[in-house]
Design a protein around this motif. Sequence first.
Motif, PDB file in Angstrom:
ATOM      1  N   SER A  15      17.806  58.170  24.230  1.00  0.00           N
ATOM      2  CA  SER A  15      18.265  58.660  25.523  1.00  0.00           C
ATOM      3  C   SER A  15      19.729  59.025  25.429  1.00  0.00           C
ATOM      4  CB  SER A  15      18.044  57.611  26.615  1.00  0.00           C
ATOM      5  OG  SER A  15      18.776  56.443  26.322  1.00  0.00           O
ATOM      6  N   GLY A  16      20.180  59.779  26.405  1.00  0.00           N
ATOM      7  CA  GLY A  16      21.573  60.195  26.439  1.00  0.00           C
ATOM      8  C   GLY A  16      21.863  60.962  27.711  1.00  0.00           C
ATOM      9  N   THR A  17      23.056  61.534  27.751  1.00  0.00           N
ATOM     10  CA  THR A  17      23.486  62.321  28.896  1.00  0.00           C
ATOM     11  C   THR A  17      24.089  63.617  28.387  1.00  0.00           C
ATOM     12  OG1 THR A  17      23.987  60.288  30.087  1.00  0.00           O
ATOM     13  CG2 THR A  17      24.928  62.301  30.958  1.00  0.00           C
ATOM     14  N   LYS A  21      23.534  65.117  33.188  1.00  0.00           N
ATOM     15  CA  LYS A  21      22.130  64.782  33.418  1.00  0.00           C
ATOM     16  C   LYS A  21      21.636  63.881  32.295  1.00  0.00           C
ATOM     17  CE  LYS A  21      20.923  69.021  35.848  1.00  0.00           C
ATOM     18  NZ  LYS A  21      20.003  70.160  35.895  1.00  0.00           N
ATOM     19  N   SER A  22      20.945  62.810  32.667  1.00  0.00           N
ATOM     20  CA  SER A  22      20.408  61.907  31.644  1.00  0.00           C
ATOM     21  C   SER A  22      19.062  62.439  31.147  1.00  0.00           C
ATOM     22  CB  SER A  22      20.264  60.498  32.197  1.00  0.00           C
ATOM     23  OG  SER A  22      19.368  60.486  33.272  1.00  0.00           O
ATOM     24  N   TRP A  23      18.755  62.144  29.893  1.00  0.00           N
ATOM     25  CA  TRP A  23      17.499  62.571  29.293  1.00  0.00           C
ATOM     26  C   TRP A  23      16.942  61.425  28.446  1.00  0.00           C
ATOM     27  CZ3 TRP A  23      17.496  62.212  24.052  1.00  0.00           C
ATOM     28  CH2 TRP A  23      18.727  62.228  23.406  1.00  0.00           C
ATOM     29  N   VAL A  45       7.831  63.518  22.525  1.00  0.00           N
ATOM     30  CA  VAL A  45       7.553  63.720  23.951  1.00  0.00           C
ATOM     31  C   VAL A  45       8.891  63.624  24.652  1.00  0.00           C
ATOM     32  CG1 VAL A  45       6.375  62.842  25.988  1.00  0.00           C
ATOM     33  CG2 VAL A  45       5.236  62.754  23.766  1.00  0.00           C
ATOM     34  N   PHE A  46       9.253  64.659  25.409  1.00  0.00           N
ATOM     35  CA  PHE A  46      10.553  64.719  26.071  1.00  0.00           C
ATOM     36  C   PHE A  46      10.386  64.514  27.574  1.00  0.00           C
ATOM     37  CE2 PHE A  46      14.183  66.751  28.058  1.00  0.00           C
ATOM     38  CZ  PHE A  46      15.227  66.247  27.301  1.00  0.00           C
ATOM     39  N   GLY A  47      11.146  63.583  28.118  1.00  0.00           N
ATOM     40  CA  GLY A  47      11.156  63.332  29.562  1.00  0.00           C
ATOM     41  C   GLY A  47      10.398  62.076  29.941  1.00  0.00           C
TER      42      GLY A  47
END
Length: 129
Positions: A15-17, A21-23, A45-47
């Motif tokens: 995860s990160g920003t 916006k964080s992801w 898989v993203f999100g």
Amino acid sequence: MDFKGVIKKVLPANSGTKNGKSWISQDFVIEEVGQRYNQSIVFNVFGQERIDSFQLAEGLMVTVQLDFNTNEWQGKFYNRVTCFNVIHEGAKTTQQTQFANTGSQSTPQQAAPQQAVPQQQGQSDDLPF
């Protein structure tokens, strides 16, 4: 591309920003079964929404629908395999969750469940597939 197999490994989520916006993304290892030389693929898989809706865990038999991308950086090429749909196997009804991109937001769409065709009594199916 569809790839059917067993989830062998669930890797830790990243995860990160970016731009405020964080992801979050998570990698999974799937191994093909029933072949002479079983193949394995690491896919992403993203999100958080997709990670939660796909419900992937080690040992599950699934069919994943994959998208392949290539990126070039400093003269070297790298592949990226992303998953955009998961079909869980072994359930009485096939459950599909697809995402359609609308602008910058993803929304889930449930597909209609498919019913298995009943087999007539006394009739055997000896097809190899």
